[in-house]
Enzyme design. Structure first.
Site, PDB file in Angstrom:
ATOM      1  N   PRO A 193       0.816  -1.211   0.000  1.00 23.90           N
ATOM      2  CA  PRO A 193       0.000   0.000   0.000  1.00 23.90           C
ATOM      3  C   PRO A 193       0.853   1.266   0.000  1.00 23.90           C
ATOM      4  O   PRO A 193       1.948   1.270   0.546  1.00 23.90           O
ATOM      5  CB  PRO A 193      -0.815  -0.101   1.288  1.00 23.90           C
ATOM      6  N   GLY A 196       2.093   4.193  -4.674  1.00 24.81           N
ATOM      7  CA  GLY A 196       1.820   5.047  -5.825  1.00 24.81           C
ATOM      8  C   GLY A 196       1.103   4.358  -6.962  1.00 24.81           C
ATOM      9  O   GLY A 196       1.191   4.815  -8.105  1.00 24.81           O
ATOM     10  N   LYS A 197       0.362   3.293  -6.684  1.00 28.28           N
ATOM     11  CA  LYS A 197      -0.360   2.603  -7.749  1.00 28.28           C
ATOM     12  C   LYS A 197      -1.474   3.484  -8.311  1.00 28.28           C
ATOM     13  O   LYS A 197      -1.626   3.608  -9.523  1.00 28.28           O
ATOM     14  CB  LYS A 197      -0.930   1.277  -7.215  1.00 28.28           C
ATOM     15  N   THR A 198      -2.222   4.101  -7.405  1.00 26.20           N
ATOM     16  CA  THR A 198      -3.277   4.997  -7.853  1.00 26.20           C
ATOM     17  C   THR A 198      -2.685   6.188  -8.604  1.00 26.20           C
ATOM     18  O   THR A 198      -3.174   6.578  -9.665  1.00 26.20           O
ATOM     19  CB  THR A 198      -4.080   5.514  -6.637  1.00 26.20           C
ATOM     20  N   HIS A 414      23.540 -12.272   1.352  1.00 34.25           N
ATOM     21  CA  HIS A 414      22.818 -13.338   0.651  1.00 34.25           C
ATOM     22  C   HIS A 414      22.623 -12.991  -0.833  1.00 34.25           C
ATOM     23  O   HIS A 414      23.020 -13.745  -1.723  1.00 34.25           O
ATOM     24  CB  HIS A 414      21.472 -13.568   1.340  1.00 34.25           C
ATOM     25  N   GLU A 415      22.073 -11.829  -1.077  1.00 34.62           N
ATOM     26  CA  GLU A 415      21.836 -11.427  -2.471  1.00 34.62           C
ATOM     27  C   GLU A 415      23.154 -11.208  -3.189  1.00 34.62           C
ATOM     28  O   GLU A 415      23.285 -11.502  -4.387  1.00 34.62           O
ATOM     29  CB  GLU A 415      20.966 -10.158  -2.538  1.00 34.62           C
ATOM     30  N   ASP A 492      15.289 -20.648  -2.770  1.00 28.69           N
ATOM     31  CA  ASP A 492      16.457 -21.006  -3.582  1.00 28.69           C
ATOM     32  C   ASP A 492      16.666 -22.515  -3.580  1.00 28.69           C
ATOM     33  O   ASP A 492      16.932 -23.126  -4.614  1.00 28.69           O
ATOM     34  CB  ASP A 492      17.732 -20.381  -2.995  1.00 28.69           C
TER      35      ASP A 492
HETATM   36  P1  ADP Z   1      -1.385   3.104  -3.628  1.00 33.47           P
HETATM   37  O1  ADP Z   1      -2.438   3.283  -4.656  1.00 33.47           O
HETATM   38  O2  ADP Z   1      -0.234   2.253  -4.106  1.00 33.47           O
HETATM   39  O3  ADP Z   1      -1.860   2.642  -2.288  1.00 33.47           O
HETATM   40  P2  ADP Z   1      -1.230   5.953  -3.797  1.00 33.47           P
HETATM   41  O4  ADP Z   1      -1.035   6.167  -5.237  1.00 33.47           O
HETATM   42  O5  ADP Z   1      -2.600   6.137  -3.259  1.00 33.47           O
HETATM   43  O6  ADP Z   1      -0.707   4.511  -3.372  1.00 33.47           O
HETATM   44  O7  ADP Z   1      -0.205   6.874  -3.008  1.00 33.47           O
HETATM   45  C1  ADP Z   1      -0.633   7.766  -2.008  1.00 33.47           C
HETATM   46  C2  ADP Z   1       0.172   9.024  -2.059  1.00 33.47           C
HETATM   47  O8  ADP Z   1       1.546   8.774  -1.755  1.00 33.47           O
HETATM   48  C3  ADP Z   1       0.207   9.679  -3.419  1.00 33.47           C
HETATM   49  O9  ADP Z   1      -0.896  10.489  -3.638  1.00 33.47           O
HETATM   50  C4  ADP Z   1       1.497  10.483  -3.356  1.00 33.47           C
HETATM   51  O10 ADP Z   1       1.321  11.683  -2.673  1.00 33.47           O
HETATM   52  C5  ADP Z   1       2.386   9.607  -2.519  1.00 33.47           C
HETATM   53  N1  ADP Z   1       3.233   8.768  -3.366  1.00 33.47           N
HETATM   54  C6  ADP Z   1       3.242   7.416  -3.406  1.00 33.47           C
HETATM   55  N2  ADP Z   1       4.171   6.960  -4.281  1.00 33.47           N
HETATM   56  C7  ADP Z   1       4.737   8.048  -4.841  1.00 33.47           C
HETATM   57  C8  ADP Z   1       5.730   8.245  -5.848  1.00 33.47           C
HETATM   58  N3  ADP Z   1       6.342   7.218  -6.451  1.00 33.47           N
HETATM   59  N4  ADP Z   1       6.052   9.511  -6.168  1.00 33.47           N
HETATM   60  C9  ADP Z   1       5.460  10.553  -5.569  1.00 33.47           C
HETATM   61  N5  ADP Z   1       4.513  10.441  -4.630  1.00 33.47           N
HETATM   62  C10 ADP Z   1       4.139   9.207  -4.255  1.00 33.47           C
HETATM   63 ZN    ZN Z   2      18.260 -16.262  -2.300  1.00 29.26          ZN
END
Ligand code: ADP
Ligand code: ZN
Length: 574
Positions: A193, A196-198, A414-415, A492
């Site tokens: 979570p 930054g997926k959204t 390890h890596e 592994d």
């Molecule tokens: P997810 O959908 O993965 O749970 P969100 O996209 O909702 O995450 O991220 C929440 C907030 O965190 C974003 O609105 C942003 O402000 C910040 N954030 C997360 N990842 C990034 C990133 N790679 N670059 C800049 N801001 C980020």
């Molecule tokens: Zn390994």
């Protein structure tokens, strides 16, 4: 906001109706009618207390006494002689529907009333939630997210790269269809979570300049069968009306959790919703510039029906940021904030291992709030510190800094062992990335080892692959001692054993066993002998190049992830 108000109004009216209903019901039965047994009734009748009896063909008969206004009820004996008997006792007897009706009233009517109320409530909820879905979509449709582009997404470079073509496809679907190319209809972003997926999905819509429709899987899965499916159809209708669009479904697992992973016995509502989603997705013609992006924290819990070709057939991992990524994210969110010059962003990035993008954003935001509260001229180290501990406290990683450091060291060696062995033994493999940031698949770190694309592997090449797999464990042993090896190598070891099993029985590469068909027991012994011989080779390799291993591990502890170029430089300088 508006929908919340609607819900409250709805709830209050339901409560009021329920209360009224209860009152009416209990008033009727509790005060006005009293039940007596037939035997008691006969005693009362013979005693001359009964004034009037109303006969019926229902389950009950009613009677009145001289002494009170109460309506009495007793069981209907259905005895044709009763009427004459009562008349002979001087009791007034009437027959009729009035009585049947009132029996009906007191028993069936309340039930009917509750049934009707139940239907009413369900309809009301379905209606308001339908409205919610609509209003949600309307606002999303209005929101053309040109305000967010890839430049708002810091780090995540690999993910950005792997969706570049999607942006182009949404912009010019015809360009791809003329070549007969089938572009992904669905993409799944998976990762922890707050990574930054959204944001990434929004950025895709922003880059392509198309509307962004966002919903969550949990919005679809309601208590009432059919609501989710109709919301899905509604959503796609809106997107189609917009022409080209990005549809974003957060928490797709709420809809598409694999049937194997719990909730056995099925869930009709979820199945219907999932089917509606799949049907809508396969209903796209390829010339439509609509892409569905779904997000989940865990890919492995999803129903595989979702991942089939033509559905969500592209899966992009969005992981926790490494040091460089964190520096970028911090810089992005520091832009509009008055940060004191004394704050070392590099150092802050270092201190925030395992922080997600959202946590980093939150960190700077909390610090800004602290500064505002204190009326400070700028955001100083003190504000950052306070914010840091607030955020750490809110995360499960608290109090783990000491263990964390040790774990990081073990993971780095390890890596490093994997990378070292692969580079020395199989230079034709590419080690595109090595990191000690945990992956979503549960590993503490990983080393991306891509074998060359070819038809055959030689016996020695297979052995080298096994050595590389075992070199992680070997590096742990060489560094921390045989008693301190960890569970980190389980995957592994499993993979190494699979290769060796094929090596012995499928490919007949074992010199002692040759091409002979082996019994289970012999095969087991044969595999064991090979694995331990190859493990010894891995251990020797790690020990002979221990200095290089240390350099790789040090660099990993410093930077958290290394690309192939950096790795090559370290090995070359040894
Ligand atoms: P997810 O959908 O993965 O749970 P969100 O996209 O909702 O995450 O991220 C929440 C907030 O965190 C974003 O609105 C942003 O402000 C910040 N954030 C997360 N990842 C990034 C990133 N790679 N670059 C800049 N801001 C980020
Ligand atoms: Zn390994």
């Amino acid at each position: 906001m508006k929908s919340k108000k609607n819900k409250i109004i709805c709830l209050i009216s339901i409560a009021a109706i329920a209360l009224t209903a209860f009152f009416i019901y209990f008033n009727n039965t509790g005060e006005d009618t009293a039940f007596v047994s037939y035997a008691e009734f006969m005693v009362m009748a013979e005693d001359g207390q009964v004034s009037h009896v109303v006969l019926s063909d229902g389950a009950m008969i009613q009677f009145y006494t001289y002494a009170s206004d109460v309506t009495y009820e007793t069981s209907n004996p259905r005895n044709p002689a009763l009427k004459e008997q009562l008349l002979l006792m001087g009791i007034e007897v009437s027959e009729g529907t009035g009585f049947a009706m009132s029996g009906l009233l007191s028993s069936v009517l309340p039930i009917a009333f509750f049934v009707m109320m139940f239907i009413f409530v369900i309809r009301m909820i379905a209606r308001t939630s339908g409205k919610n879905a609509m209003s949600l979509n309307v606002t999303a449709a209005d929101e053309i997210s040109v305000d967010v582009g890839f430049n708002h997404v810091a780090g995540n470079d690999e993910a950005k790269e792997s969706v570049q073509d999607v942006v182009d496809f949404i912009k010019n679907p015809e360009k791809y269809t003329t070549y007969g190319a089938r572009m992904p209809r669905g993409i799944i972003f998976y990762g922890p979570p707050g990574t930054g997926k959204t944001l990434m999905a929004r950025a895709i819509a922003g880059e392509a300049g198309v509307p962004f429709f966002a919903t969550s899987g949990s919005d679809f899965v309601q208590m009432y069968v059919g609501v989710g499916a109709s919301r899905v159809r509604e959503l796609f209708k809106k997107a189609r009306a917009a022409g080209r669009a990005v549809i974003f479904i957060d928490e797709i697992d709420a809809v598409g959790k694999s049937r194997a992973s719990g909730n056995m016995g099925g869930n009709d509502e979820r199945d219907q919703t999932l089917n509606a989603l799949l049907a809508e997705m396969s209903g796209f013609s390829s010339g439509e510039g609509i892409v569905v992006i779904a997000a989940t924290n865990r890919l492995d819990t999803l129903d595989e029906a979702l991942l089939r070709p033509g559905r969500f057939d592209r899966q992009v991992e969005i992981g926790l940021p490494d040091l460089a990524g964190r520096k970028n994210i911090l810089a992005t969110h520091a832009k509009n904030k008055p940060l004191a010059h004394s704050i070392d962003m590099e150092e802050l990035a270092r201190q925030t291992v395992y922080f997600s993008g959202a946590m980093l954003e939150n960190l700077l935001n909390e610090a800004a709030i602290n500064a505002a509260k204190a009326g400070a001229a700028e955001i100083g180290p003190k504000e950052i510190d306070t914010a840091y501990y607030t955020i750490i406290a809110g995360s499960e990683k608290k109090d783990r800094s000491a263990i964390k450091e040790k774990e990081r060291r073990i993971t780095a060696y390890h890596e490093g062992g994997h990378a070292l062995a692969t580079k020395l033994l199989s230079p034709e493999h590419s080690v595109s990335k090595i990191t000690i940031i945990p992956s979503t698949k549960g590993a503490a770190g990983f080393c991306v080892n891509l074998p060359p694309d070819k038809m055959y592997f030689t016996k020695r090449e297979l052995e080298n692959q096994v050595i590389s797999l075992l070199a992680g464990r070997a590096a742990e042993e060489a560094t921390f001692g045989a008693d301190n090896v960890t569970t980190g190598a389980s995957n592994d070891i499993e993979r190494a054993n699979r290769i060796i099993k094929d090596y012995v029985s499928k490919y007949g590469m074992s010199t002692s066993a040759g091409l002979a068909e082996l019994s289970d027991e012999d095969r087991y012994k044969e595999c064991q002998a090979h694995i331990s011989k190859l493990y010894d080779e891995a251990l020797a390799l790690v020990k002979n190049n221990f200095h290089t291993l240390e350099n790789i591990a040090q660099a990993l502890l410093e930077k958290e992830s290394l690309c192939e170029r950096e790795l090559d430089a370290i090995i070359a300088s040894a």
